[in-house]
Design a protein around this motif. Structure first.
Motif, short mmCIF file in Angstrom:
data_model
loop_
_atom_site.label_atom_id
_atom_site.label_comp_id
_atom_site.label_asym_id
_atom_site.label_seq_id
_atom_site.Cartn_x
_atom_site.Cartn_y
_atom_site.Cartn_z
N SER A 1 46.41 82.08 -48.57
CA SER A 1 46.59 82.27 -47.14
C SER A 1 47.96 82.85 -46.85
O SER A 1 47.92 83.34 -45.44
N GLY A 2 48.86 83.39 -47.48
CA GLY A 2 49.75 83.97 -47.19
C GLY A 2 50.58 83.15 -46.09
O GLY A 2 50.95 82.00 -46.28
N VAL A 3 50.86 83.64 -45.10
CA VAL A 3 51.74 83.03 -43.90
C VAL A 3 50.65 82.17 -43.04
O VAL A 3 51.23 81.59 -42.13
N GLY A 4 49.51 82.37 -43.30
CA GLY A 4 48.52 81.47 -42.57
C GLY A 4 47.64 81.93 -41.23
O GLY A 4 47.43 81.07 -40.57
N ILE A 5 47.74 83.24 -41.18
CA ILE A 5 47.21 83.79 -39.83
C ILE A 5 45.69 83.24 -39.75
O ILE A 5 45.55 82.92 -38.74
N TRP A 6 44.99 83.15 -40.80
CA TRP A 6 43.61 82.66 -40.55
C TRP A 6 43.50 81.07 -40.31
O TRP A 6 42.53 80.65 -39.40
N GLY A 7 44.25 80.50 -41.08
CA GLY A 7 44.41 79.04 -40.65
C GLY A 7 44.86 78.98 -39.34
O GLY A 7 44.36 77.81 -38.81
N ILE A 8 45.79 79.54 -38.91
CA ILE A 8 46.41 79.32 -37.45
C ILE A 8 45.22 79.49 -36.53
O ILE A 8 45.03 78.86 -35.68
N THR A 9 44.35 80.57 -36.91
CA THR A 9 43.28 81.05 -35.91
C THR A 9 42.24 79.94 -36.08
O THR A 9 41.79 79.60 -34.94
N ALA A 10 41.91 79.27 -37.20
CA ALA A 10 41.16 77.99 -37.23
C ALA A 10 41.64 76.93 -36.37
O ALA A 10 40.86 76.10 -35.86
N LEU A 11 42.98 76.71 -36.37
CA LEU A 11 43.48 75.60 -35.53
C LEU A 11 43.21 75.69 -34.16
O LEU A 11 42.92 75.22 -33.28
N GLU A 12 43.47 77.16 -33.75
CA GLU A 12 43.36 77.59 -32.27
C GLU A 12 41.74 77.42 -31.86
O GLU A 12 41.61 77.21 -30.90
N MET A 13 40.99 77.56 -32.77
CA MET A 13 39.51 77.52 -32.64
C MET A 13 38.87 75.90 -32.78
O MET A 13 37.89 75.61 -32.68
N GLY A 14 39.92 75.12 -32.95
CA GLY A 14 39.64 73.57 -32.86
C GLY A 14 39.56 72.73 -34.20
O GLY A 14 39.19 71.72 -34.09
N ALA A 15 39.86 73.77 -35.35
CA ALA A 15 39.77 72.81 -36.63
C ALA A 15 40.93 71.60 -36.60
O ALA A 15 41.83 71.83 -35.87
N ALA A 16 40.37 70.49 -37.12
CA ALA A 16 41.15 69.56 -37.11
C ALA A 16 42.19 69.30 -38.29
O ALA A 16 43.49 68.79 -37.75
N GLU A 17 42.19 69.96 -39.37
CA GLU A 17 43.03 69.98 -40.21
C GLU A 17 42.74 71.23 -41.14
O GLU A 17 41.92 71.73 -41.22
N ILE A 18 44.07 71.96 -41.61
CA ILE A 18 44.19 73.28 -42.57
C ILE A 18 44.82 72.84 -43.65
O ILE A 18 45.88 72.17 -43.69
N VAL A 19 44.22 73.22 -44.70
CA VAL A 19 44.79 73.23 -46.14
C VAL A 19 45.04 74.63 -46.46
O VAL A 19 44.19 75.38 -46.58
N SER A 20 46.24 74.82 -46.49
CA SER A 20 46.80 76.38 -46.62
C SER A 20 47.27 76.38 -48.27
O SER A 20 48.17 75.59 -48.51
N CYS A 21 46.65 77.18 -49.10
CA CYS A 21 46.62 77.28 -50.41
C CYS A 21 47.07 78.65 -50.73
O CYS A 21 46.43 79.67 -50.46
N ASP A 22 48.43 78.95 -51.36
CA ASP A 22 48.97 80.01 -51.79
C ASP A 22 49.84 80.00 -52.89
O ASP A 22 50.29 79.00 -53.18
N GLY A 23 49.72 80.84 -53.65
CA GLY A 23 50.98 81.11 -55.05
C GLY A 23 52.31 81.12 -54.45
O GLY A 23 53.24 80.87 -55.40
N SER A 24 52.43 81.45 -53.29
CA SER A 24 53.88 81.74 -52.58
C SER A 24 54.43 80.59 -51.96
O SER A 24 53.84 80.54 -50.89
N PHE A 25 55.50 79.85 -52.27
CA PHE A 25 55.86 78.99 -51.71
C PHE A 25 56.59 79.32 -50.50
O PHE A 25 56.38 78.63 -49.33
N GLY A 26 57.26 80.66 -50.28
CA GLY A 26 57.91 81.14 -49.44
C GLY A 26 56.96 81.52 -48.05
O GLY A 26 57.11 81.28 -46.98
N SER A 27 55.82 81.94 -48.23
CA SER A 27 54.95 82.30 -47.55
C SER A 27 54.39 81.01 -47.01
O SER A 27 54.17 80.66 -45.52
N LEU A 28 53.99 80.07 -47.62
CA LEU A 28 53.67 78.91 -47.12
C LEU A 28 54.73 78.29 -46.32
O LEU A 28 54.21 77.68 -45.18
#
Length: 102
Positions: free
Chosen positions: A11-38
């Motif tokens: 996910s990195g900083v979550g651009i696509w996850g945020i887009t999914a939330l904006e489109m009506g997703a109920a929940e996002i699970v953001s998975c990445d190897g970088s704690f800083g990005s999360l």
């Protein structure tokens, strides 16, 4: 996408996850190897014009090696899985795609 549970893989900083939330997703699970990005995802949500800061409560952050998704998530726990610009970095992209499809 209304009410969907979405996995934003690599996910990195979550651009696509945020887009999914904006489109009506109920929940996002953001998975990445970088704690800083999360952690930077919270800042992105606060700066969003269409999301309230409370939206951050609908995001679960998982720091994990995405080469081993089957060790982290059970089958059929997401309605949609996303991955963008990351497959070429993976040890076995075919396995990761298979795990995303499960």
């Amino acid at each position: 996408m209304n009410g969907a549970r979405v996995l934003d893989c690599c996910s990195g900083v979550g651009i696509w996850g945020i887009t999914a939330l904006e489109m009506g997703a109920a929940e996002i699970v953001s998975c990445d190897g970088s704690f800083g990005s999360l952690n930077d995802m919270s800042r992105k949500i606060k700066n969003s014009n269409s999301l309230s800061p409370s939206t951050d409560k609908r995001v679960t952050r998982v720091q994990a090696d995405v080469n081993y998704l089957s060790d982290v998530f059970i089958d059929e726990c997401f309605d949609l899985s996303l991955v963008r610009m990351a497959l070429h970095h993976l040890k076995n992209p075919f396995k990761t795609i298979y795990d995303l499809a499960r």
